[in-house]
Design an enzyme around this catalytic site. Structure first.
Site, PDB file in Angstrom:
ATOM      1  CG  ASP A 368      53.659  36.603  -9.478  1.00 22.16           C
ATOM      2  OD1 ASP A 368      53.272  36.443 -10.649  1.00 22.16           O
ATOM      3  OD2 ASP A 368      54.828  36.377  -9.114  1.00 22.16           O
ATOM      4  NE  ARG A 445      50.686  32.781 -18.697  1.00 28.26           N
ATOM      5  CZ  ARG A 445      50.976  33.444 -17.594  1.00 28.26           C
ATOM      6  NH1 ARG A 445      51.606  34.593 -17.668  1.00 28.26           N
ATOM      7  NH2 ARG A 445      50.657  32.978 -16.417  1.00 28.26           N
ATOM      8  CD1 TRP A 479      60.875  42.090 -17.610  1.00 34.65           C
ATOM      9  CD2 TRP A 479      61.621  44.099 -17.028  1.00 34.65           C
ATOM     10  NE1 TRP A 479      61.099  42.794 -18.764  1.00 34.65           N
ATOM     11  CE2 TRP A 479      61.566  44.041 -18.436  1.00 34.65           C
ATOM     12  CE3 TRP A 479      62.088  45.286 -16.439  1.00 34.65           C
ATOM     13  CZ2 TRP A 479      61.951  45.097 -19.256  1.00 34.65           C
ATOM     14  CZ3 TRP A 479      62.474  46.329 -17.261  1.00 34.65           C
ATOM     15  CH2 TRP A 479      62.392  46.236 -18.652  1.00 34.65           C
ATOM     16  CG  ASP A 480      56.959  36.551 -15.788  1.00 37.65           C
ATOM     17  OD1 ASP A 480      57.788  35.906 -16.445  1.00 37.65           O
ATOM     18  OD2 ASP A 480      56.050  36.020 -15.121  1.00 37.65           O
ATOM     19  CB  CYS A 528      60.690  36.350 -14.016  1.00 32.84           C
ATOM     20  SG  CYS A 528      59.610  34.910 -14.017  1.00 32.84           S
ATOM     21  CG  ASP A 550      57.430  29.321 -13.662  1.00 29.62           C
ATOM     22  OD1 ASP A 550      57.737  30.186 -12.819  1.00 29.62           O
ATOM     23  OD2 ASP A 550      56.787  29.586 -14.701  1.00 29.62           O
TER      24      ASP A 550
HETATM   25  C1  DGJ Z   1      55.582  33.013 -14.875  1.00 28.65           C
HETATM   26  C2  DGJ Z   1      56.447  33.180 -13.658  1.00 28.65           C
HETATM   27  O1  DGJ Z   1      57.583  32.396 -13.765  1.00 28.65           O
HETATM   28  C3  DGJ Z   1      55.634  32.835 -12.427  1.00 28.65           C
HETATM   29  O2  DGJ Z   1      56.432  32.901 -11.288  1.00 28.65           O
HETATM   30  C4  DGJ Z   1      54.483  33.792 -12.327  1.00 28.65           C
HETATM   31  O3  DGJ Z   1      54.954  35.096 -12.132  1.00 28.65           O
HETATM   32  C5  DGJ Z   1      53.651  33.709 -13.599  1.00 28.65           C
HETATM   33  N1  DGJ Z   1      54.438  33.894 -14.766  1.00 28.65           N
HETATM   34  C6  DGJ Z   1      52.554  34.740 -13.571  1.00 28.65           C
HETATM   35  O4  DGJ Z   1      51.864  34.806 -14.734  1.00 28.65           O
END
Ligand code: DGJ
Length: 730
Positions: A368, A445, A479-480, A528, A550
């Protein structure tokens, strides 16, 4: 499925197996809605119209040919603003002169086999033309020259109607589209409850159900993404609709940006639903000859209650929205290091976790956030997609080589649309992020959002991510997207196009997603956004699964997964077993219950497997084997919600039934111990005449017994107890 045009009466009738949708060209070209509901044979429902007389306060339409024909009181098929209909409206354009009263009239139509692709936008698709029928109705606002094509499509096997709108400027002057909703449906009564899914980070898609009231209610997002806060889904259901009975109309949007769903009950008790791009912060300049296409809305009707509606959505999303290799192939069971290590990891630590995971049957390690640039916390490096060799000496291949010796695949986290203020990318291109010149940039962030409306930005990200994906044996990408948009503007667009940025941003994201997923077809992409902050049909077109939330606490997940299931199938919900006490809620929970809840999803683990006990390791092995065995029923079966965690304070339960009804999988979780509580449950969706054997006790029951008398789970159940019971045809 069928679409028919009655030319004598100018009536369009769109049929699915169990639903009909009828509209009519009436009174000098006004297109009026007639009916949406259970399938009926007749099309001539003109008798349903009544011209309501309300002379001066609902003025009658100028060219309707009769007195007292007020657009304000008549059901409309695609309502316009400013020309007599005072209710919420679907469409308006602002002409060069500054006026924006708009009036669309019918021009022509076409009915054909198949379904067109929406250029640059995700949508329901079919493999062959014979599987769908489309009706396109062309309308025109004569004064502005705005030509509007209303597209309706039905797909074989589904009680769903897909709608979107194409606008073309046929004049010789530019105009601005002020709003262009994807769908608009008028109901002739107001006897409905509204169901919608609200939430926040770590508590997404809480189901709320309330009777609709006079006036306007809006479910919407202005965040640049569909959001944790309100999901692009609404349903109108009969007041007495249950999971299995009653009329249910569901609406969702294949779109991942700002959306709006408005429900208005007018003062003569009619209800209008509109859904589409949120017109707030939106305005689109359309030059002569140019076209604009709205996202696609999906409408499902079911007479079989909320459950019937959900199962229609589930199947449609699984089969006709999700694409790619992993649409049908079982996804690897993974271990993700995020909650195991956060930023504190290196090659050695990850290998230790992988060495513990491999013998338990886990098939993939996902690395991650924190593997790139100089990222050791949240403050730096997003956008600098270069391996941090201090943590990972020798690069990714050292890790992937070791994983392949262990028989495991490898996955990697990215946040492609984001840039850290403290990054090489931001330092070299400060204007590549969404911003308003001269205005301070909000901080989320420690990052800004890249300006995906710019082709060169999308190209850069595509190249940067691709070169990492080519550098090692990578099977999965997470892919966040961890920030919403603020100070929305683009350095690349002129003043009169700044209100296009929100939508152009989403188009840029889709372009990037399309390019990456088609260039790397063997990679499983998981979406994500801080969990489920962008959990919508737009995303599912590119990513067949999304990190649901989360919040990995099993009790909370019961609610989140249950709420999500109102519209979305289990196949798209990633679910992991995490540590106890839970990192989000501090709640302690047995390993068994954490595993039981995560089994209803795309399954994995998110804790340090190298430090769990031998007993827990044995449980992991058993859970992994069980998941493989139950996968087909859970992912491809019909989902029945049995006990609702939002309204039942004691326990919750849900069930999957395989397509051939030979297997049912029941999960229950006790969320609060009550002395002398009885735990009886009735199953659903079984074949009444089939004899089923229950997996734990070995006892056999007929389907009708299980559905009518139910089973008795005893009364000795406690807070946190749970089980998965499997019923197999004998
Ligand atoms: C938010 C995601 O939902 C988490 O699972 C993790 O990947 C964090 N970001 C990492 O910064």
């Amino acid at each position: 499925m069928n679409i028919n045009y009655n030319s004598e009466r100018q009536i369009f009738k769109i049929d699915t197996e169990n639903s009909s949708y009828i509209m009519m060209v009436r009174r000098n070209g006004y297109l009026q809605h007639l009916y949406y509901g259970a399938y009926i044979k007749d099309d001539d429902l003109e008798y349903l119209f009544s011209d309501v007389i309300n002379e001066s306060f609902s003025p009658w339409a100028p060219s309707a040919g009769v007195k007292f024909f007020a657009l304000d009181t008549q059901p409309q098929e695609y309502s316009c603003n400013g020309a007599g209909d005072y209710r919420v409206s679907a469409f308006s354009v602002e002409m060069e002169c500054g006026n924006s009263a708009t009036a669309l009239k019918y021009v022509s139509h076409e009915i054909f086999d198949g379904k067109k692709r929406l250029s640059g936008l995700p949508a329901v698709y079919v493999e062959e033309d014979s599987m769908a029928k489309t009706l396109e109705i062309t309308m025109l606002d004569e004064l502005s020259g705005a030509q509007v094509v209303l597209s309706y499509c039905v797909v074989d096997g589904f009680d769903a109607v897909m709608r979107y709108t194409r606008v073309k400027n046929t004049s010789n002057k530019a105009f601005f589209i002020e709003k262009v909703y994807s769908t608009c449906v008028d109901f002739d009564d107001k006897d409905y409850d509204l169901i919608h899914l609200y939430g926040t980070w770590a508590a997404e898609r809480t189901m709320e159900r309330k009777p609709i009231i006079q006036g306007i209610q809006e479910i919407a997002s202005k965040r640049g993404s569909s959001s944790h806060n309100h999901n692009p889904f609404v349903a109108l259901v009969d007041h007495n609709a249950t999971e299995e009975h009653g009329n249910a109309y569901g609406f969702t949007l294949c779109y991942s940006g700002n959306f709006s769903a408005k429900i208005e009950v007018d003062t003569i008790d009619q209800t209008r639903v509109i859904m589409g791009i949120n017109p707030e912060d939106f305005k689109w300049k359309l030059c002569p000859g140019e076209e604009f296409t709205s996202p696609e809305a999906i409408m499902v009707y079911s007479a079989d209650g909320i459950g019937g509606m959900s199962r229609q959505f589930h199947k449609l999303i699984r089969k006709n929205i999700c694409r790619g290799k992993y649409k049908n192939v079982r996804r690897p069971i993974l271990i993700n290091n995020w909650e195991a290590t956060y930023f504190e990891f290196n090659t050695e630590k990850l290998i230790k976790i992988a060495e513990a995971a491999a013998p338990l049957g886990i098939e993939m390690l996902v690395m991650d956030d924190g593997w790139f640039g100089t990222r050791n916390d949240e403050t730096t490096s997003i956008g600098d997609w270069i391996v941090n060799e201090n943590k990972l000496p020798g690069g990714l291949s050292v890790l992937t080589d070791k994983l392949s010796q262990l028989g495991m695949k490898f996955g990697l986290w990215f946040e492609p649309e984001i840039v850290s203020f403290n990054s090489e990318l931001y330092r070299s291109h400060p204007d590549w992020c969404i911003h308003v010149p001269g205005r301070d940039r909000s901080v989320g962030r420690e990052t800004a959002v890249l300006d995906m409306s710019r082709k060169e930005v999308v190209d850069h990200v595509f190249n940067a991510v691709s070169s990492v994906l080519r550098s090692a044996d990578i099977s999965y990408v997470k892919w966040d997207f961890n920030r919403n948009l603020t100070e929305v503007g683009s350095a690349a667009l002129p003043a009169d196009r700044q209100k296009e940025v929100f939508h152009r941003y989403v188009l840029g994201v889709y372009d990037l997603a399309e390019r990456l997923t088609s260039t790397f077809p063997d990679i499983l992409f998981e979406g994500c956004s801080g969990g489920g902050g962008r959990f919508d049909c737009g995303m599912f077109y590119y990513f067949p699964q999304i990190w649901t939330s989360d919040d990995t606490d099993a009790f909370e997940r019961c609610k989140i997964q249950y709420g999500s299931s109102i519209c979305y199938p289990t196949s798209v919900m990633s679910a992991h077993v995490s540590a106890s006490p839970n990192h989000q809620t501090a709640r302690k929970m047995s390993f068994e219950t954490r595993g039981n809840v995560a089994t209803s999803g795309s399954f994995g683990y998110e804790l340090d497997l190298s430090i769990i006990s031998n007993e827990e390791k044995e449980m992991v092995k058993a859970q992994v084997e069980r998941y493989k065995d139950l996968y087909d029923t859970i992912v491809n079966g019909d989902n029945y919600r049995l006990i609702d965690p939002f309204t039942n304070s004691r326990w919750c339960a849900w069930e999957y039934v395989s397509e051939d009804k030979s297997r049912a999988v029941l999960t229950y979780v006790v969320t609060k111990y009550k002395i002398k509580g009885r735990y009886h449950i009735k199953l659903a969706g079984l074949d009444p005449n089939t004899l089923y054997k229950e997996s734990v006790t070995g006892r056999c029951y007929y389907g009708d017994t299980l559905m009518n008398a139910g089973i008795n789970l005893g009364n000795d159940l406690h807070d946190g107890d749970s089980a998965i019971l499997v019923f197999d045809k004998v």
